[in-house]
Scaffold this motif. Sequence first.
Motif, PDB file in Angstrom:
ATOM      1  N   PRO A 255      -2.161  10.142   1.188  1.00 60.44           N
ATOM      2  CA  PRO A 255      -2.310  10.678   2.438  1.00 60.44           C
ATOM      3  C   PRO A 255      -1.792   9.640   3.608  1.00 60.44           C
ATOM      4  CG  PRO A 255      -4.392  10.668   1.856  1.00 60.44           C
ATOM      5  CD  PRO A 255      -3.370  10.278   0.740  1.00 60.44           C
ATOM      6  N   ALA A 256      -1.614  10.042   4.840  1.00 63.95           N
ATOM      7  CA  ALA A 256      -1.543   9.126   5.942  1.00 63.95           C
ATOM      8  C   ALA A 256      -2.798   8.571   6.075  1.00 63.95           C
ATOM      9  CB  ALA A 256      -1.002   9.715   7.224  1.00 63.95           C
ATOM     10  N   ARG A 257      -2.684   7.144   6.732  1.00 59.22           N
ATOM     11  CA  ARG A 257      -3.878   6.587   6.985  1.00 59.22           C
ATOM     12  C   ARG A 257      -3.443   5.706   8.303  1.00 59.22           C
ATOM     13  NH1 ARG A 257      -2.024   5.746   1.463  1.00 59.22           N
ATOM     14  NH2 ARG A 257      -3.789   6.441  -0.007  1.00 59.22           N
ATOM     15  N   TYR A 258      -4.036   6.238   9.472  1.00 56.81           N
ATOM     16  CA  TYR A 258      -4.024   5.779  10.836  1.00 56.81           C
ATOM     17  C   TYR A 258      -5.043   4.964  11.316  1.00 56.81           C
ATOM     18  CZ  TYR A 258      -1.161   9.624  10.606  1.00 56.81           C
ATOM     19  OH  TYR A 258      -0.033  10.955  10.358  1.00 56.81           O
TER      20      TYR A 258
ATOM     21  N   ALA B  32     -10.919   9.946   1.427  1.00 54.73           N
ATOM     22  CA  ALA B  32      -9.380  10.706   2.052  1.00 54.73           C
ATOM     23  C   ALA B  32      -8.505  10.905   0.904  1.00 54.73           C
ATOM     24  CB  ALA B  32      -9.048  10.121   3.272  1.00 54.73           C
ATOM     25  N   GLU B  33      -8.244   9.918   0.152  1.00 52.46           N
ATOM     26  CA  GLU B  33      -7.297   9.980  -0.739  1.00 52.46           C
ATOM     27  C   GLU B  33      -7.773  11.004  -1.816  1.00 52.46           C
ATOM     28  OE1 GLU B  33      -5.267   6.964  -4.099  1.00 52.46           O
ATOM     29  OE2 GLU B  33      -5.627   6.401  -2.139  1.00 52.46           O
ATOM     30  N   LEU B  34      -8.909  11.095  -2.147  1.00 48.13           N
ATOM     31  CA  LEU B  34      -9.669  11.914  -3.396  1.00 48.13           C
ATOM     32  C   LEU B  34      -9.393  13.517  -2.571  1.00 48.13           C
ATOM     33  CD1 LEU B  34     -12.369   9.964  -4.482  1.00 48.13           C
ATOM     34  CD2 LEU B  34     -10.540  10.521  -5.767  1.00 48.13           C
ATOM     35  N   ALA B  35      -9.614  13.559  -1.447  1.00 46.60           N
ATOM     36  CA  ALA B  35      -9.622  14.833  -0.900  1.00 46.60           C
ATOM     37  C   ALA B  35      -8.239  15.171  -0.652  1.00 46.60           C
ATOM     38  CB  ALA B  35     -10.517  14.859   0.358  1.00 46.60           C
TER      39      ALA B  35
ATOM     40  N   ILE C 117      -6.920  -1.272   5.206  1.00 45.01           N
ATOM     41  CA  ILE C 117      -5.980  -0.423   5.755  1.00 45.01           C
ATOM     42  C   ILE C 117      -4.857  -0.809   5.310  1.00 45.01           C
ATOM     43  CG2 ILE C 117      -4.886   0.532   7.711  1.00 45.01           C
ATOM     44  CD1 ILE C 117      -7.600   0.048   9.128  1.00 45.01           C
ATOM     45  N   ARG C 118      -4.163  -2.147   5.289  1.00 45.66           N
ATOM     46  CA  ARG C 118      -2.927  -2.323   4.797  1.00 45.66           C
ATOM     47  C   ARG C 118      -2.721  -2.200   3.089  1.00 45.66           C
ATOM     48  NH1 ARG C 118      -3.583  -7.226   8.524  1.00 45.66           N
ATOM     49  NH2 ARG C 118      -2.401  -6.733  10.233  1.00 45.66           N
ATOM     50  N   GLY C 119      -4.065  -2.291   2.485  1.00 43.66           N
ATOM     51  CA  GLY C 119      -4.028  -2.292   1.040  1.00 43.66           C
ATOM     52  C   GLY C 119      -3.748  -0.732   0.717  1.00 43.66           C
ATOM     53  N   PHE C 120      -4.367   0.335   1.430  1.00 43.31           N
ATOM     54  CA  PHE C 120      -4.369   1.775   1.145  1.00 43.31           C
ATOM     55  C   PHE C 120      -2.813   2.113   1.504  1.00 43.31           C
ATOM     56  CE2 PHE C 120      -8.699   1.896   0.488  1.00 43.31           C
ATOM     57  CZ  PHE C 120      -8.868   3.045  -0.157  1.00 43.31           C
ATOM     58  N   ARG C 121      -2.179   1.301   2.716  1.00 37.55           N
ATOM     59  CA  ARG C 121      -0.893   1.921   3.006  1.00 37.55           C
ATOM     60  C   ARG C 121       0.113   1.625   1.885  1.00 37.55           C
ATOM     61  NH1 ARG C 121      -1.098   0.815   9.660  1.00 37.55           N
ATOM     62  NH2 ARG C 121      -2.337   2.691  10.255  1.00 37.55           N
TER      63      ARG C 121
END
Length: 407
Positions: free
Chosen positions: A204-207, A174-177, A195-199
């Motif tokens: 982009p948003a991560r839900y 998702a980040e690459l896209a 999930i916390r690491g990506f946030r």
Amino acid sequence: MLPGIIDAHNHPYYADDIEAFSVAAAAGGVTTLIPFAGRQWHGAGPSSLTETVAEFVANGQARSCLDFGAHVIVSPGDDMATAVPELIGQGIASFKAFTAFPGNRMLDDGQIFDLMYLLGRSGALAMVHCENGHAAVALERRLREAGRVGAGDYGRSRPSLAESEAVYRALSLAELAGCDAYIVHVSAAESLDVIRGFRDRPGPARYAETCTHYLLLTEEDQQRLGGLAKISPPIRGAADRAAIWDAVRDGTIDVVASDASGQTRAGKKPQETNFFEVPFGLPGVEHMLPLVVHGGLYEHAVGLTTLARVFCERPADIFGLGHRKGRLIPGHDGDLVVYDPFPAWTVGQQPLHGNSDYSVFDGRQVFGRPVLTVQRGRTVLHDGAVVAEPGQGEFLPAGPAAGEVAR
């Protein structure tokens, strides 16, 4: 008093159609459904994704007691390049990909990236069922060969690492896209760490979403209940359950949903001794709100403000309904729930609504239940009785905020 409850993840299939499922949801205080529309696993149906969704929406408009939106499941063979833009133009703004179930639902990484790239440029949202499908198949094969086919063996075929690996992969793609991503039914503490690491990084948003059964059950309940509670990802251990409640409390979990379907005892093959042959899925939309409110208020120090966030505000905002649902403010639809926190009752002692004939929560003691719900100013539930009628629900096209909500 709460805003109308939104169940943002459900499957009105098996014994329930949208009419029966919406009655069960209404009995539990839900006022808005966002089900999944997609080609069925087995059997005949419309030949194209757009036809499938059109049939689903028309059926809901004719028969649903509740307002409803729609997510779309993208399967191998679907014409993404043509169907996705057309469906976005019709008010669909969330599309689901599977990293599990190879040979059926699973998209490969290239297909998932292509879908995310398309969605990212359209302002739509990618939803991902995160389990490593190839690993799960290989682990299941080895367990079968060893004769380990009971309920206690099932979790070993789909361990936490198979989920958290797929969460990392989905969020990386998702980040690459450049696409906002929503991880459905998070069940494992390791996935929350990812999930916390990506946030913590730009992008982009991560839900993240979890479900009633991951908040309330453990693998001991899975063994006790057997096939009635078979779900994917599996129900996990007490430490995972505690971590998910912590994630609801601290905001890592955006949405709590039912992931319910119209399963029955007979449909779960009660005579089957090989647990791997039992169908997936469980009912539960009718008990979602009172069970989670009870668990939050009385057991896990999660207050009503947080519960309104995960049941109302966040699902409305994330799925493009925030302009009319999710809050009690002027100009919105007037959806609300009056909740009495004091009545004591036991799951299983009252008849169920819809066509499902069991609950995995039978015997559980609960304080509190919805006593009145209103949808667009019209009474839906009154003193425990559903008074809405089939066809009163409206289809809710997703607004422009879908997938673009600031955290």
